[in-house]
Write a protein that holds these residues in place. Structure first.
Motif, mmCIF file in Angstrom:
data_model
loop_
_atom_site.group_PDB
_atom_site.id
_atom_site.type_symbol
_atom_site.label_atom_id
_atom_site.label_comp_id
_atom_site.label_asym_id
_atom_site.label_seq_id
_atom_site.Cartn_x
_atom_site.Cartn_y
_atom_site.Cartn_z
ATOM 1 N N VAL A 98 42.249 40.044 36.732
ATOM 2 C CA VAL A 98 41.003 39.527 37.301
ATOM 3 C C VAL A 98 40.813 40.169 38.665
ATOM 4 C CG1 VAL A 98 39.813 37.495 38.197
ATOM 5 C CG2 VAL A 98 41.087 37.350 36.054
ATOM 6 N N GLN A 99 39.737 40.945 38.771
ATOM 7 C CA GLN A 99 39.409 41.601 40.039
ATOM 8 C C GLN A 99 38.427 40.743 40.824
ATOM 9 O OE1 GLN A 99 36.648 45.135 40.741
ATOM 10 N NE2 GLN A 99 38.664 46.127 40.726
ATOM 11 N N GLN A 100 38.667 40.639 42.122
ATOM 12 C CA GLN A 100 37.789 39.902 43.028
ATOM 13 C C GLN A 100 37.285 40.874 44.097
ATOM 14 O OE1 GLN A 100 36.908 36.818 42.566
ATOM 15 N NE2 GLN A 100 38.455 36.037 41.181
ATOM 16 N N LYS A 101 35.986 41.126 44.102
ATOM 17 C CA LYS A 101 35.403 41.991 45.131
ATOM 18 C C LYS A 101 35.273 41.204 46.422
ATOM 19 C CE LYS A 101 32.968 44.993 42.004
ATOM 20 N NZ LYS A 101 31.713 45.563 41.561
ATOM 21 N N LEU A 102 35.562 41.863 47.527
ATOM 22 C CA LEU A 102 35.393 41.240 48.831
ATOM 23 C C LEU A 102 33.923 41.357 49.223
ATOM 24 C CD1 LEU A 102 38.519 42.607 50.752
ATOM 25 C CD2 LEU A 102 38.345 40.647 49.211
#
Length: 135
Positions: A98-102
């Motif tokens: 799971v990627q979380q963009k800042l």
């Protein structure tokens, strides 16, 4: 990769990278009660960090976490959005990433992942994404 503590050999900081190995391999702190435990990544140089990711590799895993960032490894800042500590959702589906963009790109050489909530034990496998020249 380094950590504040490590549970045992197969769960050391050096095993805390996304897609490194399947099975038990990941980072787990030595206890589940110490809220100050973290997994630390040294990117090698100050870079523009734009996203982070986690991967669940077992039924014991972090469900949420927050970040601290540093350019020198001495002075640390908690990553915030809307003037509040940002709590990220971790991967909870086995082997999924799971990627979380800042919401804002941050300059950092070091990034610390602090598990907050967890299932069984606060374990993590992580990745950091940086902007490359021209991005």
């Amino acid at each position: 990769m380094t950590a504040s503590s490590e549970a045992r050999t197969l769960l050391r900081a050096s095993n805390g990278r996304v897609n490194m190995k399947k099975g038990w391999y990941r980072w787990c702190p030595s206890t589940k009660s110490d809220q100050s435990d973290y997994l630390q990544v040294d990117i090698g140089a100050v870079r523009n960090v734009c996203a982070v990711a986690t991967q669940s590799r077992h039924s014991e895993h972090a469900k949420t976490y927050y970040l601290q960032i540093s350019v020198d490894g001495v002075n640390w800042n908690t990553y915030e959005e809307n003037k509040a500590k940002k709590v990220f959702q971790a991967s909870t589906v086995l082997y999924s990433v799971v990627q979380q963009k800042l919401s804002q790109v941050v300059k950092a050489r070091f990034v610390r992942f602090f598990p907050i909530t967890y299932n069984g034990w606060p374990c993590l496998a992580v990745e950091i994404y940086v902007l490359t020249h021209g991005s």
